[in-house]
Design an enzyme around this catalytic site. Structure first.
Site, mmCIF file in Angstrom:
data_model
loop_
_atom_site.group_PDB
_atom_site.id
_atom_site.type_symbol
_atom_site.label_atom_id
_atom_site.label_comp_id
_atom_site.label_asym_id
_atom_site.label_seq_id
_atom_site.Cartn_x
_atom_site.Cartn_y
_atom_site.Cartn_z
ATOM 1 C CB THR A 111 40.068 46.058 37.111
ATOM 2 O OG1 THR A 111 39.512 47.340 37.369
ATOM 3 C CG2 THR A 111 38.946 45.024 37.082
ATOM 4 C CE LYS A 115 35.940 48.434 36.860
ATOM 5 N NZ LYS A 115 37.319 48.789 36.590
ATOM 6 C CE LYS A 171 41.874 43.212 33.671
ATOM 7 N NZ LYS A 171 42.570 44.293 34.378
#
Lengths: 286, 286
Positions: free
Chosen positions: A96, A171, A239
């Site tokens: 990701t 995502k 993150k």
């Protein structure tokens, strides 16, 4: 098929394992060698000491590392995967990361006639272990069609969302939705407790209707108990949210609640909960 | 059973209808007479000009009005329901209101040996019309056991959550969860649009996992289209959130996102969207 898998974290370790168990010829690389050795003991396959060596002569190279900089290191540097890959092979990135790094990797791949798919996953550690991940892909259709059957070794659903970067952007949508959702759930559960209600009974009723969510169904019990051991950690969520908030500035989106929830996660980290799972927002509300 | 139903709004109108269609002897009262007349034309039953007259001699009296003050007017005033009700009859309040008014009504009922259940519902206009509501009850178990079979005329699920007020408190938990959830979804969908993604495809993928919710499954399409005609209006949600935020102060809960979303709903009202449904948060983000 000759395959390399780079990055044996809680996700990559079992994902590479599924590929090996499916009969592929798998070579792994991991920054800390211990995990690569453990992987070789656990699954049929071999390990190398550089990404380039792992990728050498492979038909497909899969990557699942931490962030954009990790990707640059294992793909673009001297001993990175691209140095070993052959023309017409495919690089699939399960990290990701940002949509920019996807475009950057794609551009580098093009220089060597290598195909590229950005393919972040959801489903967590359990999904990786059970081979039940959802995979959000960006890239061209021909490449996707070649990669999808191999990814199906560990996916329950794969989907091509659009050109390079679209997997990462999808995502991000996922994480933005989850941020508001978990915070709403955390506030609701805490309110229920403070109101003296039987929280399990409350969830049993309200999960029948418009308040229902996967998080409510699957996390209310551990949230009530203050058990945050479901794998996907606050550190990682922060993150991801940083990537979302950064991209939102670029595309003009306003994410007031995702921004606020990111701050709450920072408080969880300050309290030593960086490795707790994302449902630990509740602890902020006691 | 001889029943009165007081309050023929979008919820009460069909709920009273289900009772009449089930063979109960139903008398209705509504503040504006037109709706009562329409009801009498639509269903077997009669109408009266005061709540007291409607409640006269009834075994059960159901109420579904707007807020705490409406409840005081139709229950406690001179011509209110209590003036007509007989001892050992049951008052069921379906209004979404405060836990205090539930206790206040219960105390007043006790003076006249009348039983009381607070029973706010979820499921919206469609749930009321289809007889598929979820009913969250507070009160004692004997009363609940007598009331539940009658409420089942329009419920898919009824549940006793605890003593008087517990139904209202549970409904508050529901609304708090929904507030964060819809806002997260609205931010996610808007981000997806601004990122140039095919939003339907994105939802198809992310609804497979941890971002899934009833709202995502049932509202993403109309949210994308900017159609906010699903009945439960922003004006009503703000009334409910005001009750939640007020109760939260009392029980020590912190609801930072519910509070923020309430402000966003206020902006929707300012833009003339008070009658749009609660998924209209999206419009704030363009």
């Amino acid at each position: 098929m000759k395959i390399a898998f780079i990055g044996l974290g809680v996700m990559g370790f079992p994902m590479a394992g599924h590929l090996a168990n499916a009969g592929h010829d798998v070579t792994v690389f991991n920054r800390t060698t211990e995990k690569a050795l453990l992987w070789v003991k656990t699954y049929p396959g071999s390990a190398t000491s550089t990404p380039a060596d792992a990728a050498d002569g492979c038909d497909m190279v899969f990557i699942c590392v931490g962030n954009d900089d990790d990707l640059r290191a294992v793909v673009l540097e001297n001993i990175g995967a691209l140095a070993g890959m052959k023309p017409n092979s495919i690089l699939v990135d399960h990290t990701t990361a940002s949509a920019e790094i996807a475009r950057e990797l794609h551009a580098a791949c093009l220089q060597k006639s290598i195909e590229f798919i950005d393919a972040p996953v959801s489903g967590g550690q359990q999904g990786a272990e059970n081979g039940q991940l959802t995979i959000m892909c960006g890239g061209n259709e021909d490449t996707y069609k070649k990669a999808a059957p191999v990814m199906n070794c560990y996916a329950k659903k794969t989907c091509l969302l659009g050109p390079t970067g679209s997997g990462q952007l999808t995502k991000m949508v996922n994480q933005v939705c989850i941020a508001g959702l978990i915070q709403g759930l955390a506030e609701g559960l805490q309110f229920a407790e403070n109101a003296g209600l039987d929280v399990h009974k409350v969830v049993e009723v309200i999960s029948q209707g418009a308040a229902q969510s996967w998080q409510m169904d699957n996390r209310h019990d551990t949230m009530i108990k203050g058990k945050y051991e479901h794998g996907f950690a606050v550190d990682w969520m922060r993150k991801d949210l940083a990537i979302c908030l950064d991209e939102a500035k670029r595309n003009g989106s306003k994410l007031p609640v995702a921004d606020l929830v990111d701050q709450f996660y920072a408080e969880v980290q300050d309290d030593g909960g960086g490795r707790w799972d994302t449902s630990s927002l509740k602890v902020r509300l006691k």
